[in-house]
Scaffold this motif. Sequence first.
Motif, PDB file in Angstrom:
ATOM      1  N   GLN A   1      36.811  60.149  24.649  1.00  0.00           N
ATOM      2  CA  GLN A   1      37.526  60.190  25.899  1.00  0.00           C
ATOM      3  C   GLN A   1      39.288  60.078  25.329  1.00  0.00           C
TER       4      GLN A   1
ATOM      5  N   ALA B   1      40.103  49.986  19.622  1.00  0.00           N
ATOM      6  CA  ALA B   1      38.793  49.775  19.181  1.00  0.00           C
ATOM      7  C   ALA B   1      37.879  50.616  17.494  1.00  0.00           C
TER       8      ALA B   1
ATOM      9  N   ARG C   1      44.183  51.361  23.172  1.00  0.00           N
ATOM     10  CA  ARG C   1      42.460  51.006  23.035  1.00  0.00           C
ATOM     11  C   ARG C   1      41.925  51.908  22.567  1.00  0.00           C
ATOM     12  N   SER C   2      41.505  52.521  21.429  1.00  0.00           N
ATOM     13  CA  SER C   2      40.873  53.499  21.080  1.00  0.00           C
ATOM     14  C   SER C   2      41.140  53.271  19.762  1.00  0.00           C
TER      15      SER C   2
ATOM     16  N   ARG D   1      47.238  54.594  27.152  1.00  0.00           N
ATOM     17  CA  ARG D   1      46.789  53.445  27.327  1.00  0.00           C
ATOM     18  C   ARG D   1      45.183  53.908  26.548  1.00  0.00           C
ATOM     19  N   VAL D   2      44.740  55.031  26.558  1.00  0.00           N
ATOM     20  CA  VAL D   2      43.022  55.394  26.271  1.00  0.00           C
ATOM     21  C   VAL D   2      43.576  55.020  24.673  1.00  0.00           C
TER      22      VAL D   2
ATOM     23  N   THR E   1      43.540  49.007  33.712  1.00  0.00           N
ATOM     24  CA  THR E   1      42.904  49.357  31.346  1.00  0.00           C
ATOM     25  C   THR E   1      41.804  50.595  31.389  1.00  0.00           C
ATOM     26  N   GLU E   2      41.622  50.767  30.518  1.00  0.00           N
ATOM     27  CA  GLU E   2      40.569  51.813  30.085  1.00  0.00           C
ATOM     28  C   GLU E   2      39.426  51.624  28.928  1.00  0.00           C
ATOM     29  N   GLN E   3      38.688  51.723  29.202  1.00  0.00           N
ATOM     30  CA  GLN E   3      37.015  51.542  28.581  1.00  0.00           C
ATOM     31  C   GLN E   3      37.026  52.702  27.916  1.00  0.00           C
ATOM     32  N   VAL E   4      36.741  52.433  26.765  1.00  0.00           N
ATOM     33  CA  VAL E   4      36.530  53.478  24.903  1.00  0.00           C
ATOM     34  C   VAL E   4      35.647  52.866  24.811  1.00  0.00           C
ATOM     35  N   CYS E   5      35.094  54.172  24.123  1.00  0.00           N
ATOM     36  CA  CYS E   5      33.985  53.710  22.946  1.00  0.00           C
ATOM     37  C   CYS E   5      33.964  54.992  22.047  1.00  0.00           C
TER      38      CYS E   5
END
Length: 125
Positions: free
Chosen positions: A79, A116, A112-113, A108-109, A9-13
């Motif tokens: 990211q 988000a 998630r982005s 994946r990123v 999993t990827e954490q994005v901000c």
Amino acid sequence: MQILQMRPTEQVCVDHVRLGSLYAQLGEVDAEDVVSRTMEELALRISHCDRLFHASNWGELRKNSRSLIAIADQVGLAQLTAVAHDVTMSIDQNDHVAVAATLRRLIRVGERSLTAILDMPASSY
């Protein structure tokens, strides 16, 4: 024998400052339109990257990855910008294993982005 299945999993901000300045420059209605069109374009280009990879079309994959850099940067997805750059660098190094790995990460990123940004209330930027 046990098989370990990895699910990275990827954490994005999201760069709220970048989005905030976009809203300040364009106003809420126009900024919402830009963000909406940008999200659609990112989704299309990420999907297109996957197709280009499977077709071994390295030149177009590089071009498409480079365009992702500018588009993601516009709405503060640092990211995603960085991973698209990694895909481009892997292509430049003619490292097909690295291209495959970084492209999977890009997908994946990217997913998630997009989530988000879509899940953020407009008042938070």
